[in-house]
Design a protein around this motif. Structure first.
Motif, PDB file in Angstrom:
ATOM      1  N   UNK A  85       0.835  -1.215   0.000  1.00 40.85           N
ATOM      2  CA  UNK A  85       0.000   0.000   0.000  1.00 40.85           C
ATOM      3  C   UNK A  85       0.866   1.259   0.000  1.00 40.85           C
ATOM      4  N   UNK A  86       1.836   1.279  -0.869  1.00 40.71           N
ATOM      5  CA  UNK A  86       2.780   2.390  -0.892  1.00 40.71           C
ATOM      6  C   UNK A  86       2.100   3.696  -1.265  1.00 40.71           C
ATOM      7  N   UNK A  87       2.600   4.769  -0.674  1.00 38.46           N
ATOM      8  CA  UNK A  87       2.072   6.108  -0.890  1.00 38.46           C
ATOM      9  C   UNK A  87       3.181   7.007  -1.433  1.00 38.46           C
ATOM     10  N   UNK A  88       2.842   8.071  -2.109  1.00 39.66           N
ATOM     11  CA  UNK A  88       3.889   8.991  -2.596  1.00 39.66           C
ATOM     12  C   UNK A  88       4.793   9.498  -1.471  1.00 39.66           C
ATOM     13  N   UNK A  89       4.259   9.646  -0.279  1.00 36.34           N
ATOM     14  CA  UNK A  89       5.075  10.117   0.849  1.00 36.34           C
ATOM     15  C   UNK A  89       6.065   9.070   1.350  1.00 36.34           C
ATOM     16  N   UNK A  90       5.990   7.847   0.824  1.00 39.26           N
ATOM     17  CA  UNK A  90       6.989   6.828   1.146  1.00 39.26           C
ATOM     18  C   UNK A  90       8.241   6.972   0.276  1.00 39.26           C
ATOM     19  N   UNK A  91       8.200   7.869  -0.682  1.00 40.17           N
ATOM     20  CA  UNK A  91       9.358   8.105  -1.543  1.00 40.17           C
ATOM     21  C   UNK A  91      10.553   8.561  -0.711  1.00 40.17           C
ATOM     22  N   UNK A  92      11.645   7.827  -0.843  1.00 38.75           N
ATOM     23  CA  UNK A  92      12.833   8.102  -0.024  1.00 38.75           C
ATOM     24  C   UNK A  92      13.943   7.148  -0.433  1.00 38.75           C
ATOM     25  N   UNK A  93      15.127   7.434   0.081  1.00 32.83           N
ATOM     26  CA  UNK A  93      16.208   6.453   0.040  1.00 32.83           C
ATOM     27  C   UNK A  93      16.087   5.606   1.303  1.00 32.83           C
ATOM     28  N   UNK A  94      16.056   4.314   1.123  1.00 33.59           N
ATOM     29  CA  UNK A  94      15.907   3.386   2.241  1.00 33.59           C
ATOM     30  C   UNK A  94      17.264   2.766   2.570  1.00 33.59           C
ATOM     31  N   UNK A  95      17.609   2.833   3.841  1.00 34.79           N
ATOM     32  CA  UNK A  95      18.910   2.350   4.299  1.00 34.79           C
ATOM     33  C   UNK A  95      18.753   1.143   5.207  1.00 34.79           C
ATOM     34  N   UNK A  96      19.559   0.144   4.944  1.00 34.21           N
ATOM     35  CA  UNK A  96      19.671  -0.993   5.839  1.00 34.21           C
ATOM     36  C   UNK A  96      20.621  -0.610   6.970  1.00 34.21           C
ATOM     37  N   UNK A  97      20.280  -1.050   8.175  1.00 31.93           N
ATOM     38  CA  UNK A  97      21.070  -0.680   9.350  1.00 31.93           C
ATOM     39  C   UNK A  97      21.341  -1.912  10.192  1.00 31.93           C
ATOM     40  N   UNK A  98      22.570  -2.034  10.667  1.00 38.39           N
ATOM     41  CA  UNK A  98      22.935  -3.191  11.476  1.00 38.39           C
ATOM     42  C   UNK A  98      23.520  -2.791  12.812  1.00 38.39           C
ATOM     43  N   UNK A  99      23.342  -3.654  13.784  1.00 45.35           N
ATOM     44  CA  UNK A  99      23.899  -3.416  15.113  1.00 45.35           C
ATOM     45  C   UNK A  99      24.866  -4.532  15.464  1.00 45.35           C
ATOM     46  N   UNK A 100      25.745  -4.239  16.379  1.00 49.71           N
ATOM     47  CA  UNK A 100      26.589  -5.279  16.964  1.00 49.71           C
ATOM     48  C   UNK A 100      25.823  -6.028  18.033  1.00 49.71           C
ATOM     49  N   UNK A 101      24.784  -5.417  18.551  1.00 45.97           N
ATOM     50  CA  UNK A 101      23.956  -6.007  19.596  1.00 45.97           C
ATOM     51  C   UNK A 101      22.834  -6.836  18.990  1.00 45.97           C
ATOM     52  N   UNK A 102      22.339  -7.786  19.776  1.00 48.29           N
ATOM     53  CA  UNK A 102      21.218  -8.613  19.345  1.00 48.29           C
ATOM     54  C   UNK A 102      19.876  -7.925  19.573  1.00 48.29           C
ATOM     55  N   UNK A 103      19.897  -6.833  20.305  1.00 50.95           N
ATOM     56  CA  UNK A 103      18.659  -6.149  20.687  1.00 50.95           C
ATOM     57  C   UNK A 103      18.299  -5.108  19.649  1.00 50.95           C
ATOM     58  N   UNK A 104      17.064  -5.155  19.178  1.00 47.84           N
ATOM     59  CA  UNK A 104      16.609  -4.192  18.181  1.00 47.84           C
ATOM     60  C   UNK A 104      16.467  -2.804  18.788  1.00 47.84           C
ATOM     61  N   UNK A 105      16.734  -1.798  17.989  1.00 48.98           N
ATOM     62  CA  UNK A 105      16.635  -0.418  18.460  1.00 48.98           C
ATOM     63  C   UNK A 105      16.124   0.466  17.334  1.00 48.98           C
ATOM     64  N   UNK A 106      15.561   1.602  17.698  1.00 50.21           N
ATOM     65  CA  UNK A 106      14.919   2.460  16.706  1.00 50.21           C
ATOM     66  C   UNK A 106      15.644   3.784  16.489  1.00 50.21           C
TER      67      UNK A 106
END
Length: 124
Positions: A85-106
């Motif tokens: 259900x993509x919207x025009x406001x979803x237009x962006x560069x999307x970056x993958x991000x990784x952590x050294x920790x096992x715990x997810x963070x925002x």
């Protein structure tokens, strides 16, 4: 050397879907939390989704309203972002991000590794 390589971006009409992939090398992927961020033109980078090492914990940016799903395949060292259900406001560069920790963070300050980004453009 840790590398995160995204793919799957492109041009899609509003209401359509895309699935982004991010392959990770040089890092203990199965022990690491992963995530996605995005940055639209003229705006700050914002959190999209995150997933813990075991997939037991996932969370999403408030704006998504269940349109996106993050998942991972530890056997393939790959994290995915299914976008519906993509919207025009979803237009962006999307970056993958990784952590050294096992715990997810925002928050960006918790990210240890970044991909180069993949462009997603949604037309109306």
């Amino acid at each position: 050397q840790v590398q995160l390589v995204e793919s799957g971006g492109g041009l899609v009409q509003a209401g359509g879907s895309l699935r982004l992939s991010c392959v990770v090398t040089g890092h203990a992927f199965s022990d690491a939390a992963m995530g996605w961020f995005r940055q639209a033109p003229g705006k700050e980078r914002e959190f999209v989704a995150a997933i813990s090492w075991s997939s037991s914990t996932t969370f999403y940016g408030d704006f998504l309203k269940d349109r996106f799903t993050i998942s991972r395949d530890n056997a393939k060292n790959t994290v995915y972002l299914q976008m519906n259900s993509l919207k025009p406001e979803d237009t962006a560069v999307y970056y993958c991000a990784g952590r050294s920790s096992a715990v997810a963070a925002s928050h960006e300050s918790a990210v240890d590794y970044w991909g180069q980004g993949t462009q997603v453009t949604v037309t109306s």
